[in-house]
Design a protein around this motif. Sequence first.
Motif, PDB file in Angstrom:
ATOM      1  N   LEU A   1       0.832  -1.204   0.000  1.00  0.00           N
ATOM      2  CA  LEU A   1       0.000   0.000   0.000  1.00  0.00           C
ATOM      3  C   LEU A   1       0.869   1.257   0.000  1.00  0.00           C
ATOM      4  N   ARG A   2       1.824   1.296   0.875  1.00  0.00           N
ATOM      5  CA  ARG A   2       2.727   2.454   0.982  1.00  0.00           C
ATOM      6  C   ARG A   2       3.517   2.657  -0.316  1.00  0.00           C
ATOM      7  N   ARG A   3       4.031   1.575  -0.879  1.00  0.00           N
ATOM      8  CA  ARG A   3       4.848   1.683  -2.090  1.00  0.00           C
ATOM      9  C   ARG A   3       4.020   2.116  -3.304  1.00  0.00           C
ATOM     10  N   PHE A   4       2.828   1.547  -3.459  1.00  0.00           N
ATOM     11  CA  PHE A   4       1.972   1.960  -4.579  1.00  0.00           C
ATOM     12  C   PHE A   4       1.597   3.434  -4.467  1.00  0.00           C
ATOM     13  N   LYS A   5       1.370   3.915  -3.250  1.00  0.00           N
ATOM     14  CA  LYS A   5       1.042   5.335  -3.077  1.00  0.00           C
ATOM     15  C   LYS A   5       2.237   6.233  -3.398  1.00  0.00           C
TER      16      LYS A   5
ATOM     17  N   ALA B   1      -4.655   8.782  -5.167  1.00  0.00           N
ATOM     18  CA  ALA B   1      -6.082   8.643  -5.483  1.00  0.00           C
ATOM     19  C   ALA B   1      -6.366   7.380  -6.286  1.00  0.00           C
ATOM     20  N   GLN B   2      -5.323   6.693  -6.742  1.00  0.00           N
ATOM     21  CA  GLN B   2      -5.483   5.456  -7.498  1.00  0.00           C
ATOM     22  C   GLN B   2      -5.373   4.222  -6.615  1.00  0.00           C
ATOM     23  N   VAL B   3      -5.001   4.388  -5.352  1.00  0.00           N
ATOM     24  CA  VAL B   3      -4.664   3.267  -4.474  1.00  0.00           C
ATOM     25  C   VAL B   3      -5.622   3.236  -3.285  1.00  0.00           C
ATOM     26  N   PHE B   4      -6.249   2.075  -3.076  1.00  0.00           N
ATOM     27  CA  PHE B   4      -7.247   1.933  -2.013  1.00  0.00           C
ATOM     28  C   PHE B   4      -6.938   0.714  -1.153  1.00  0.00           C
TER      29      PHE B   4
END
Length: 89
Positions: free
Chosen positions: A33-37, A43-46
């Motif tokens: 989660l942290r890396r994708f953000k 706004a693309q990562v949930f």
Amino acid sequence: SDEAWEAVRPQGCSPLLVFVNSKSGDNQGVKFLRRFKQLLNPAQVFDLISTGPGLGLRLFRHFDPFRILVCSGDGSVGWVLSEIDRLNM
């Protein structure tokens, strides 16, 4: 509210919507989660645990096409697919 967002899609692209189960993989999902953000617009990562898939899908429903990445197990993938069906997407 997600209705207040106005999405404008550049030509020739299909944005990526990412769902991560933060509890997945012995809580390794938090790292994903942290890396994708960091790599994408947050706004693309949930996080499926905190918001579920509905909010992200409603925000991206105006993009045609868009891609979905689910980082978790079969249950989370099924959850996202059932929400896609429920929203008639």
